[in-house]
Design an enzyme around this catalytic site. Structure first.
Site, PDB file in Angstrom:
ATOM      1  N   GLY A 126      53.231  53.186  -5.133  1.00 10.56           N
ATOM      2  CA  GLY A 126      53.772  52.742  -3.849  1.00 10.56           C
ATOM      3  C   GLY A 126      54.437  51.383  -3.870  1.00 10.56           C
ATOM      4  O   GLY A 126      54.682  50.798  -2.821  1.00 10.56           O
ATOM      5  N   ASN A 175      52.156  64.639  -3.582  1.00  3.97           N
ATOM      6  CA  ASN A 175      50.961  64.126  -2.919  1.00  3.97           C
ATOM      7  C   ASN A 175      51.410  63.465  -1.615  1.00  3.97           C
ATOM      8  O   ASN A 175      51.893  62.334  -1.622  1.00  3.97           O
ATOM      9  CB  ASN A 175      50.267  63.104  -3.846  1.00  3.97           C
ATOM     10  CG  ASN A 175      49.094  62.424  -3.169  1.00  3.97           C
ATOM     11  OD1 ASN A 175      48.617  62.876  -2.126  1.00  3.97           O
ATOM     12  ND2 ASN A 175      48.623  61.332  -3.752  1.00  3.97           N
ATOM     13  N   GLU A 192      47.942  57.267 -13.515  1.00  2.00           N
ATOM     14  CA  GLU A 192      48.619  56.522 -12.449  1.00  2.00           C
ATOM     15  C   GLU A 192      48.194  55.055 -12.492  1.00  2.00           C
ATOM     16  O   GLU A 192      47.139  54.695 -11.951  1.00  2.00           O
ATOM     17  CB  GLU A 192      48.239  57.099 -11.079  1.00  2.00           C
ATOM     18  CG  GLU A 192      48.692  58.516 -10.859  1.00  2.00           C
ATOM     19  CD  GLU A 192      48.866  58.819  -9.369  1.00  2.00           C
ATOM     20  OE1 GLU A 192      49.954  59.253  -8.991  1.00  2.00           O
ATOM     21  OE2 GLU A 192      47.918  58.604  -8.600  1.00  2.00           O
ATOM     22  N   GLU A 244      43.442  55.544  -4.368  1.00  2.00           N
ATOM     23  CA  GLU A 244      43.271  55.165  -2.956  1.00  2.00           C
ATOM     24  C   GLU A 244      41.897  55.591  -2.442  1.00  2.00           C
ATOM     25  O   GLU A 244      41.353  54.988  -1.516  1.00  2.00           O
ATOM     26  CB  GLU A 244      44.403  55.777  -2.107  1.00  2.00           C
ATOM     27  CG  GLU A 244      45.710  55.027  -2.335  1.00  2.00           C
ATOM     28  CD  GLU A 244      46.970  55.838  -2.094  1.00  2.00           C
ATOM     29  OE1 GLU A 244      46.882  56.932  -1.500  1.00  2.00           O
ATOM     30  OE2 GLU A 244      48.049  55.388  -2.524  1.00  2.00           O
ATOM     31  N   LYS A 268      49.672  62.428   0.775  1.00  2.00           N
ATOM     32  CA  LYS A 268      48.702  61.454   1.310  1.00  2.00           C
ATOM     33  C   LYS A 268      48.464  61.735   2.799  1.00  2.00           C
ATOM     34  O   LYS A 268      48.371  62.893   3.164  1.00  2.00           O
ATOM     35  CB  LYS A 268      49.187  60.023   1.033  1.00  2.00           C
ATOM     36  CG  LYS A 268      49.558  59.843  -0.444  1.00  2.00           C
ATOM     37  CD  LYS A 268      49.784  58.433  -0.847  1.00  2.00           C
ATOM     38  CE  LYS A 268      50.099  58.376  -2.343  1.00  2.00           C
ATOM     39  NZ  LYS A 268      50.248  57.053  -2.856  1.00  2.00           N
ATOM     40  N   HIS A 321      41.717  59.942  -6.846  1.00  2.00           N
ATOM     41  CA  HIS A 321      42.912  59.117  -6.631  1.00  2.00           C
ATOM     42  C   HIS A 321      42.486  57.665  -6.393  1.00  2.00           C
ATOM     43  O   HIS A 321      41.465  57.411  -5.757  1.00  2.00           O
ATOM     44  CB  HIS A 321      43.709  59.654  -5.436  1.00  2.00           C
ATOM     45  CG  HIS A 321      45.064  59.034  -5.339  1.00  2.00           C
ATOM     46  ND1 HIS A 321      45.249  57.777  -4.820  1.00  2.00           N
ATOM     47  CD2 HIS A 321      46.291  59.470  -5.729  1.00  2.00           C
ATOM     48  CE1 HIS A 321      46.544  57.471  -4.889  1.00  2.00           C
ATOM     49  NE2 HIS A 321      47.194  58.483  -5.428  1.00  2.00           N
ATOM     50  N   SER A 365      55.417  55.450  -8.241  1.00  2.09           N
ATOM     51  CA  SER A 365      56.803  55.127  -7.889  1.00  2.09           C
ATOM     52  C   SER A 365      57.837  55.987  -8.614  1.00  2.09           C
ATOM     53  O   SER A 365      58.892  55.500  -9.019  1.00  2.09           O
ATOM     54  CB  SER A 365      57.079  53.632  -8.112  1.00  2.09           C
ATOM     55  OG  SER A 365      56.301  52.869  -7.211  1.00  2.09           O
TER      56      SER A 365
HETATM   57  P1  PGA Z   1      53.883  56.852  -5.207  1.00  2.88           P
HETATM   58  O1  PGA Z   1      52.403  57.449  -5.214  1.00  2.88           O
HETATM   59  O2  PGA Z   1      54.774  57.902  -5.848  1.00  2.88           O
HETATM   60  O3  PGA Z   1      54.215  56.619  -3.771  1.00  2.88           O
HETATM   61  O4  PGA Z   1      53.853  55.608  -6.017  1.00  2.88           O
HETATM   62  C1  PGA Z   1      51.913  58.202  -6.276  1.00  2.88           C
HETATM   63  C2  PGA Z   1      50.483  58.593  -6.008  1.00  2.88           C
HETATM   64  O5  PGA Z   1      49.745  57.795  -5.428  1.00  2.88           O
HETATM   65  O6  PGA Z   1      50.061  59.702  -6.354  1.00  2.88           O
END
Ligand code: PGA
Length: 265
Positions: free
Chosen positions: A171, A10, A165, A97, A12, A95, A222
């Protein structure tokens, strides 16, 4: 042979240019082992879908969002049909976000239905916001799954994917433990069984896995090349794969995730 793992990059809102997106794709493609028991998906931002698609050999194309109507007066939106038209295979939906920007479970539900209608595999992202006790976590996951999958049958969702998640792990560099992921996996399986009314007696087989639920369930938050393996190993998290954010922007790190997942499966 073990079930095929699903590992999704992903990206982003990265990288900033087509040239960088292509370079990253080439490097990832080069680093994916030839014979692998993993399906790899790259989900770039919309403007890079076509160029990235042209560079894919071993991986599939994913999108990060879609709208639920196929065309019309929806300024700034991208439809399921448009994505299907350029051979997008998977779409991340819901997601955290996007939820943080106001996307609702009702909208997520419509998007999942639209993805299924256009034969794009939805990757529904769910997870609790903070570290909370198990009973509260189950409630959060159950509420999200009930609303997001409302009116969608087990048959309709048969190829669908759920990405667990925990928002607190995204993140932050502080992933959940494989044991925590395993607990979430079992909760999600149990919730799906209840949702789709599979008979109770088929809840568990002797290895502790819920039976009759074939929905692939991924872990995200992460993940990196060092911690990936235990999330998918049978004795660890037992997940069906991973949704990878930050680490997927570095080809060496991302292919490291793929390799350690394959070796642990
Ligand atoms: P990350 O993000 O691996 O940077 O923690 C995962 C995600 O948001 O899908």
């Amino acid at each position: 042979m073990a079930k095929k793992l699903l590992i999704i990059a992903n990206w982003k809102m990265n990288p900033p240019s087509t040239a960088k997106a292509l370079s990253l794709t080439h490097k990832i493609e080069k680093g994916i082992p030839k014979t692998t028991n993993a399906e790899v998906v790259i989900a770039p931002p919309f403007p890079f879908l076509l160029p990235v698609a042209s560079a894919l050999k071993k991986s599939k194309l994913g999108a990060q969002n879609m709208f639920w109507e196929k065309e019309g007066a929806r300024t700034g939106e991208i439809s399921n049909m448009m994505l299907k038209n350029i051979h997008v295979s998977y779409c991340i939906i819901g997601h955290s976000e996007r939820r943080a920007l106001g996307e609702t479970d009702e909208q997520i539900n419509k998007k999942i239905k639209a993805a299924l209608m256009s034969r794009i595999i939805p990757v529904l992202a769910i997870g609790e916001k903070k570290r909370i006790p198990e009973s509260s976590m189950r409630r959060v996951l159950e509420t999200q799954l009930k609303k997001d999958l409302g009116g969608i049958s087990k048959i309709a969702f048969k190829n669908g994917v759920i990405a667990y998640e925990p928002v607190w792990a995204i993140g932050t560099g502080l992933s959940a433990t494989p044991e925590h992921a395993r607990k979430a996996l079992h909760m999600i399986q149990e919730i799906l069984i209840k949702l789709w009314k599979t008979p109770k007696e088929s809840l568990r087989d002797p290895t502790g896995q819920a039976k009759n639920v074939r929905t692939r369930i991924l872990y995200g938050g992460s993940v990196n090349a060092k911690n990936a393996g235990p999330f998918v190993s049978k004795k660890g998290g037992g997940m069906d794969g991973m949704l990878v954010g930050g680490a997927s922007l570095n080809a060496k790190e991302f292919t490291g995730v793929i390799k350690s997942a394959i070796n642990s499966n």
